[in-house]
Write a protein that holds these residues in place. Structure first.
Motif, PDB file in Angstrom:
ATOM      1  N   ILE A  46      -3.732   3.582   7.897  1.00  0.00           N
ATOM      2  CA  ILE A  46      -4.440   2.812   6.789  1.00  0.00           C
ATOM      3  C   ILE A  46      -5.113   1.531   7.028  1.00  0.00           C
ATOM      4  CG2 ILE A  46      -4.263   1.965   4.435  1.00  0.00           C
ATOM      5  CD1 ILE A  46      -1.613   3.868   4.173  1.00  0.00           C
ATOM      6  N   ASP A  47      -6.519   1.486   6.732  1.00  0.00           N
ATOM      7  CA  ASP A  47      -7.273   0.494   6.980  1.00  0.00           C
ATOM      8  C   ASP A  47      -7.805  -0.328   5.605  1.00  0.00           C
ATOM      9  OD1 ASP A  47      -7.689   0.559   9.834  1.00  0.00           O
ATOM     10  OD2 ASP A  47      -9.053   2.155   9.365  1.00  0.00           O
ATOM     11  N   ILE A  48      -7.368  -1.639   5.543  1.00  0.00           N
ATOM     12  CA  ILE A  48      -7.797  -2.463   4.290  1.00  0.00           C
ATOM     13  C   ILE A  48      -8.620  -3.498   4.766  1.00  0.00           C
ATOM     14  CG2 ILE A  48      -6.623  -3.999   2.563  1.00  0.00           C
ATOM     15  CD1 ILE A  48      -5.428  -1.043   2.511  1.00  0.00           C
ATOM     16  N   VAL A  49      -9.592  -3.673   3.786  1.00  0.00           N
ATOM     17  CA  VAL A  49     -10.644  -4.601   4.043  1.00  0.00           C
ATOM     18  C   VAL A  49     -10.590  -5.484   2.949  1.00  0.00           C
ATOM     19  CG1 VAL A  49     -13.089  -5.058   4.019  1.00  0.00           C
ATOM     20  CG2 VAL A  49     -12.220  -3.332   5.119  1.00  0.00           C
ATOM     21  N   MET A  81      -1.467  -6.467  11.381  1.00  0.00           N
ATOM     22  CA  MET A  81      -0.957  -4.891  11.146  1.00  0.00           C
ATOM     23  C   MET A  81       0.413  -5.214  10.590  1.00  0.00           C
ATOM     24  SD  MET A  81      -0.798  -1.858  13.853  1.00  0.00           S
ATOM     25  CE  MET A  81      -2.589  -1.348  13.573  1.00  0.00           C
ATOM     26  N   LEU A  82       0.748  -4.397   9.597  1.00  0.00           N
ATOM     27  CA  LEU A  82       2.564  -4.187   9.625  1.00  0.00           C
ATOM     28  C   LEU A  82       2.708  -2.602   9.426  1.00  0.00           C
ATOM     29  CD1 LEU A  82       2.784  -3.445   6.211  1.00  0.00           C
ATOM     30  CD2 LEU A  82       2.167  -5.907   6.173  1.00  0.00           C
ATOM     31  N   ARG A  83       4.021  -2.424   9.552  1.00  0.00           N
ATOM     32  CA  ARG A  83       4.346  -1.252   9.671  1.00  0.00           C
ATOM     33  C   ARG A  83       5.395  -0.852   8.195  1.00  0.00           C
ATOM     34  NH1 ARG A  83       4.324   3.298  12.269  1.00  0.00           N
ATOM     35  NH2 ARG A  83       6.004   4.883  12.388  1.00  0.00           N
ATOM     36  N   HIS A  84       5.198   0.144   7.473  1.00  0.00           N
ATOM     37  CA  HIS A  84       5.844   0.273   6.134  1.00  0.00           C
ATOM     38  C   HIS A  84       5.962   1.894   5.926  1.00  0.00           C
ATOM     39  CE1 HIS A  84       7.248  -0.146   2.116  1.00  0.00           C
ATOM     40  NE2 HIS A  84       6.124   0.846   1.814  1.00  0.00           N
ATOM     41  N   ASP A  88       1.121   2.964   9.449  1.00  0.00           N
ATOM     42  CA  ASP A  88       0.479   1.677  10.369  1.00  0.00           C
ATOM     43  C   ASP A  88      -0.625   1.028   9.448  1.00  0.00           C
ATOM     44  OD1 ASP A  88       2.089   1.345  12.359  1.00  0.00           O
ATOM     45  OD2 ASP A  88       1.181   3.201  13.324  1.00  0.00           O
ATOM     46  N   ILE A  89      -0.360   0.081   8.864  1.00  0.00           N
ATOM     47  CA  ILE A  89      -1.487  -0.539   7.740  1.00  0.00           C
ATOM     48  C   ILE A  89      -2.142  -1.748   8.511  1.00  0.00           C
ATOM     49  CG2 ILE A  89      -2.013  -1.567   5.647  1.00  0.00           C
ATOM     50  CD1 ILE A  89       0.877  -0.256   4.907  1.00  0.00           C
ATOM     51  N   GLU A  90      -3.538  -1.702   8.632  1.00  0.00           N
ATOM     52  CA  GLU A  90      -4.381  -2.794   9.291  1.00  0.00           C
ATOM     53  C   GLU A  90      -5.205  -3.449   8.281  1.00  0.00           C
ATOM     54  OE1 GLU A  90      -7.227  -3.501  13.097  1.00  0.00           O
ATOM     55  OE2 GLU A  90      -6.032  -1.572  12.929  1.00  0.00           O
TER      56      GLU A  90
END
Length: 475
Positions: A46-49, A81-84, A88-90
């Motif tokens: 998942i990419d978050i801006v 980045m973190l993992r949940h 994988d969320i960047e």
């Protein structure tokens, strides 16, 4: 249009809440949005801006989550980045980019969401979902990515010449997405890839191989390799394949086009195995044919020892592309080297001895080798096609029967070198190897069973032939 369902997982609410606390706007962008709309199953990346600092947002999200995940920070790129829950969320801050001619690493400045969407590679990857409470789930699609998804079209948001020249890896990505999704690359984009193809030289081999692997892992890899060949990229990346292209004719005699044959084999094997390295073996199984191709009036076109030549080429190709030179490379080499063995076997009466030798040489990879050889059947003659497959079934059945009886897979001699030395009171010497070889040959030929007693008796006979005196205790 609202896509609340796409971001119904609790993690998106946490990100939204964290962004609110920091007074930032935040969006989900890229592959997650694309794959949700295409209904391609769960997307774990998942990419978050963020309009602001992505790193600060990542840290705030980790703070709000009960298990307080570790945040990996990449300061150079301004990302975190973190993992949940296996995701994988960047996080990245919205940015605009400018490039210089000799690098795909851009000069980065803070920017707006629109700047960030402008820098995306394709319209279908530039769509974003708003995470702010009052616009939650709203789709922001400035380049009509939704329409391109419907039309199954790969198109760049801006002028493709700029997109591909700035970051030439995007040329590989365009072809990879077209292969994975079975989409068409927009004509102007395709022409631009051809025009900018020599820019691929500035891309690291490792990044190129990542894209090649994804093409090979797709349902129909030939789509990607045809695009790579048509645009001229393939000759920069895998010249061993482009060397197979074309049909020569001498005195009315021709040979098949080994490039197109190879792509058929890769597509065939993709239907039966997900093993990436077996797919690489299919891609490279005939590369030795270009350097070994010869014509004579007596024999016509021949490719003598192309498997041996091809296996040597595998090493050099892997080394050049900075691929692993470990067991994976050795597996591909072995498959290429042995790729014709079962084919020859299937054309004759299948003897136990020939099958034993095949299993002995292939070891644990005999099933993979048979899968490769079955994929290599590309004849368009239905009678021949059926006959070859039936012959291979006979070989497979014989392998099971012989292996159950003779246990030659991963063969270990029933009599060890130490036992031979002890029996004949020998120090390490040539004779030990000769005796072991004679025992191995006798087992493979079926002259003796694969057991200790029979092998021991043969050892005594072979030792006698060599003038050795056995020292056998009667205890």
């Amino acid at each position: 249009m609202n896509y609340n369902q796409a971001i119904s997982h609790s993690i998106f609410k946490v990100i939204s809440e964290a962004a609110q606390e920091l007074n930032l706007d935040s969006y989900v962008i890229g592959g997650f949005v694309r794959d949700f709309i295409l209904n391609r199953g769960e997307h774990k990346d998942i990419d978050i801006v963020a309009i602001g600092s992505g790193i600060t947002l990542a840290k705030k999200v980790a703070e709000l989550l009960p298990h307080k995940p570790k945040v990996q920070v990449f300061k150079t790129y301004g990302t975190a980045m973190l993992r949940h829950e296996e995701m994988d969320i960047e996080f990245v801050g919205a940015r605009k980019e400018s490039y210089n001619e000799n690098s795909r690493n851009p000069v980065v400045e803070n920017g707006t969401l629109q700047d960030d969407q402008n820098r995306r590679d394709f319209t279908i990857n530039a769509m974003a979902l708003d995470l702010s409470p009052d616009q939650y789930g709203n789709l922001l699609d400035p380049f009509n990515g939704l329409a391109d998804l419907d039309a199954k079209l790969i198109r760049t948001p801006l002028d493709p010449d700029i997109t591909y020249s700035d970051d030439p890896l995007r040329m590989m990505r365009a072809i990879r997405f077209a292969t994975q999704l079975n989409f068409t690359i927009e004509q102007g984009s395709l022409e631009s890839i051809s025009k900018n193809r020599d820019r691929i030289k500035i891309i690291t081999k490792e990044r190129i191989v990542v894209e090649l692997n994804k093409i090979l892992e797709s349902d129909k890899p030939s789509i990607g390799f045809l695009h790579l060949e048509k645009t001229g990229l393939l000759k920069y990346i895998l010249p061993e394949l482009t060397a197979l292209k074309g049909i020569d004719e001498v005195e009315g005699q021709t040979h098949k086009d080994n490039f197109y044959h190879t792509l058929e084999v890769v597509d065939n094997i993709a239907k039966t195995t997900d093993n990436l390295w077996l797919r690489w073996a299919a891609l490279l199984h005939d590369i030795g044919k270009a350097p070994t191709k010869k014509f004579s009036k007596k024999s016509g076109w021949t490719f003598h020892a192309h498997e041996f030549e091809g296996a040597k080429m595998v090493y050099h190709l892997f080394k050049r592309l900075k691929m692993p030179l470990n067991e994976k490379m050795k597996f591909v080499q072995k498959m290429v080297f042995m790729s014709s063995r079962p084919i020859v076997l299937a054309q004759d009466i299948v003897t136990d001895s020939a099958v034993r030798r095949l299993v002995f040489d292939a070891g644990d990879y005999v099933d993979d080798l048979m899968t490769l050889c079955e994929a290599d059947i590309t004849t368009k003659n239905p009678k021949r096609f059926k006959k070859y497959h039936n012959n291979f079934k006979i070989v497979r059945d014989k392998i099971i029967e012989v292996e159950a009886r003779d246990h030659v897979r991963n063969f270990q001699p029933p009599v060890s070198g130490e036992e031979i030395m002890k029996t004949f009171n020998l120090k390490p010497s040539r004779e030990i190897g000769q005796i072991k070889e004679a025992i191995k040959e006798a087992i493979l030929e079926g002259d003796i069973p694969n057991d200790h007693e029979a092998a021991f008796q043969l050892m005594l006979k072979e030792g006698e032939k060599l003038g050795l005196k056995a020292n056998i205790s009667n205890d």
